[in-house]
Write a protein that holds these residues in place. Structure first.
Motif, mmCIF file in Angstrom:
data_model
loop_
_atom_site.group_PDB
_atom_site.id
_atom_site.type_symbol
_atom_site.label_atom_id
_atom_site.label_comp_id
_atom_site.label_asym_id
_atom_site.label_seq_id
_atom_site.Cartn_x
_atom_site.Cartn_y
_atom_site.Cartn_z
ATOM 1 N N ASN A 1 -7.119 9.400 -3.587
ATOM 2 C CA ASN A 1 -6.553 8.584 -2.522
ATOM 3 C C ASN A 1 -7.321 8.738 -1.213
ATOM 4 O O ASN A 1 -7.546 7.763 -0.497
ATOM 5 N N ILE B 1 0.829 -1.206 0.000
ATOM 6 C CA ILE B 1 0.000 0.000 0.000
ATOM 7 C C ILE B 1 0.859 1.250 0.000
ATOM 8 O O ILE B 1 0.590 2.205 -0.739
ATOM 9 N N ARG C 1 -12.034 2.074 2.087
ATOM 10 C CA ARG C 1 -11.376 0.828 2.470
ATOM 11 C C ARG C 1 -11.185 0.730 3.983
ATOM 12 O O ARG C 1 -11.210 -0.375 4.542
ATOM 13 N N LYS D 1 2.591 1.678 -3.401
ATOM 14 C CA LYS D 1 1.607 2.106 -4.389
ATOM 15 C C LYS D 1 1.265 3.587 -4.207
ATOM 16 O O LYS D 1 1.154 4.346 -5.175
ATOM 17 N N TYR E 1 -2.688 -5.243 -8.566
ATOM 18 C CA TYR E 1 -3.503 -6.291 -7.957
ATOM 19 C C TYR E 1 -3.411 -7.591 -8.758
ATOM 20 O O TYR E 1 -3.481 -8.681 -8.178
#
Length: 221
Positions: free
Chosen positions: A134, A110, A141, A113, A211
């Protein structure tokens, strides 16, 4: 003469998991106490986007509330992956070494990224748009991690050997992510259309490919 057979007593140590669950619940309780109004709006993210509209300032990415809920997300997602792997006999549900590996991998993935997105956003001069993207993704999430936490607790201590449970949760996760992107496109439609090529490049390079490679790596290893 009777022969007494002795069998080894297997003791499963789940103290480490209990400690993490208690810590996660304590953080949630602390947030509810200190940020009561914000927390009440946050838990409505499943059916309302008011939270994103009220706390839309990108500075919220580094706020205590966002960071602490991100920690809850990491703990929650890592436990779910551990449960999933243990169900398919790749590891044991009480294997804290595997859990440390999972949560470390998730954190590095994470963070990497996020940093790559920041670099690309600077190159294409779209920092504002990517930061807003973001923030909303982190919010949704974090909400998923919050909802998944009690489910993890129940599944961890009363392990359900039901494959459908995992697939239902994964399906909900996928649908919720699709909803997140739908909301993002709807909210920033004008900005996206003005930079449509970069947006498509962003989706392919940073929202699909990572992913896919993560899935490929897990299934092959």
């Amino acid at each position: 003469m009777n022969i007494i057979q002795l069998s080894e007593r297997i003791i499963v140590n789940k103290d480490w998991a209990t400690l993490l669950f208690v810590m996660a619940i304590a953080v949630v309780a602390l947030n509810k106490t200190i940020f009561s109004i914000r927390f009440n709006e946050f838990i409505k993210l499943g059916y309302s986007d008011k939270y994103n509209k009220v706390y839309k300032d990108t500075n919220n990415l580094l706020s205590w509330f966002t960071i602490s809920m991100f920690v809850i997300q990491l703990i929650s997602f890592s436990f779910f992956i551990l449960l999933l792997l243990s169900y398919f006999n790749y590891t044991k549900v009480d294997n804290y070494i595997t859990y440390i590996q999972i949560i470390t991998f998730l954190f590095v993935f994470i963070l990497s990224k996020f940093l790559i997105e920041k670099i690309i956003a600077t190159v294409i001069n779209s920092e504002s748009l990517v930061d807003k993207f973001n923030l909303i993704k982190v919010n949704y999430r974090a909400f998923l991690g919050f909802v998944l936490l009690p489910i993890n607790i129940v599944m961890y201590y009363n392990f359900w050997p039901i494959k459908e449970v995992f697939f239902i949760i994964l399906s909900v996760f996928l649908l919720y992510n699709l909803f997140t992107y739908y909301f993002l496109v709807k909210t920033f439609q004008k900005m996206i259309l003005s930079k449509l090529f970069y947006f498509i490049l962003y989706l392919c390079a940073l929202e699909i490919v990572p992913y896919y490679f993560m899935y490929y790596w897990v299934t092959k290893n």
